[in-house]
Design an enzyme around this catalytic site. Sequence first.
Site, mmCIF file in Angstrom:
data_model
loop_
_atom_site.group_PDB
_atom_site.id
_atom_site.type_symbol
_atom_site.label_atom_id
_atom_site.label_comp_id
_atom_site.label_asym_id
_atom_site.label_seq_id
_atom_site.Cartn_x
_atom_site.Cartn_y
_atom_site.Cartn_z
ATOM 1 N N SER A 9 74.560 76.315 -31.534
ATOM 2 C CA SER A 9 75.404 75.216 -31.077
ATOM 3 C C SER A 9 76.771 75.739 -30.647
ATOM 4 O O SER A 9 77.528 76.273 -31.460
ATOM 5 C CB SER A 9 75.592 74.182 -32.188
ATOM 6 N N HIS A 34 72.707 75.121 -27.316
ATOM 7 C CA HIS A 34 72.798 73.715 -27.717
ATOM 8 C C HIS A 34 74.221 73.239 -27.421
ATOM 9 O O HIS A 34 75.200 73.843 -27.859
ATOM 10 C CB HIS A 34 72.471 73.560 -29.203
ATOM 11 N N ASP A 36 76.816 70.083 -27.570
ATOM 12 C CA ASP A 36 77.086 68.790 -28.219
ATOM 13 C C ASP A 36 78.173 68.021 -27.491
ATOM 14 O O ASP A 36 79.330 68.442 -27.474
ATOM 15 C CB ASP A 36 77.534 69.032 -29.665
ATOM 16 N N MET A 38 80.372 64.640 -27.401
ATOM 17 C CA MET A 38 80.797 63.529 -28.275
ATOM 18 C C MET A 38 81.907 62.736 -27.604
ATOM 19 O O MET A 38 82.815 63.333 -27.018
ATOM 20 C CB MET A 38 81.330 64.091 -29.597
#
Length: 220
Positions: A9, A34, A36, A38
């Site tokens: 990540s 990965h 992320d 948000m």
Amino acid sequence: MNTKLIAPSMLAADFGNLQRDTEMVNNSDADWFHIDVMDGHFVPNISYGMPVISAIKKHATKPLDVHLMIEQPERYIEEFAKVGADIITVHYESTVHLHRTLRQIKDAGCKAGIVLNITTPINVLEDILPECYMILLMSINPGFGGQKFEEVTYQRIKKLRQMIDAQGLDTRIEIDGGVTDKNIEKLVAAGADTFVAGSHVFKSDDPKDTIAHLKTLANQ
Ligand code: DX5
Ligand code: ZN
């Protein structure tokens, strides 16, 4: 059984050295990046968006697995595809017309997946499973890296594995949150095949070596 994949990540990477950390992943045994995303609404935290993903894509030689933790992700699918997403996963809890959103992801040329928060029952996936390349089961509350793995995840993986096998599918099961060399073998035994690891990789003394170790443990 699918081959086991490791997806570091980038949330835990050093953003001041993004190219260096991207190249570390390129040169490691990792399979995917990965990513992320948000928005400060769906989850309390804000991470990064298109410009940062473009910067990673510029140097990445492996697929980008983009995990959208945003409300109404259908507003941005084409943009994420344009900046280089290869796989896009959306939260079941974030979009009303999930079926349409999955089709939108595929029409944009990406592989599509659904993410479930820890308390969302596995059986909501029953009818939509054939539309999914992958299901991501959260093993923490989404929003932050470095949290403690939730043990309830094992029984959730087993339930999902049964459902996938009963339908004769080869859908991937990805686990995200608190994955380490201490629990990855048990996660494989429960039926998972794709593993996100943030802090465990990037906060280690030798991230490349840590990725290699995770990959070996997962593929035993
Ligand atoms: C959190 C993110 C995770 C996070 C995992 O909401 O979805 O991908 O980066 O971090 P670790 O591996 O540190 O739990
Ligand atoms: Zn994630």
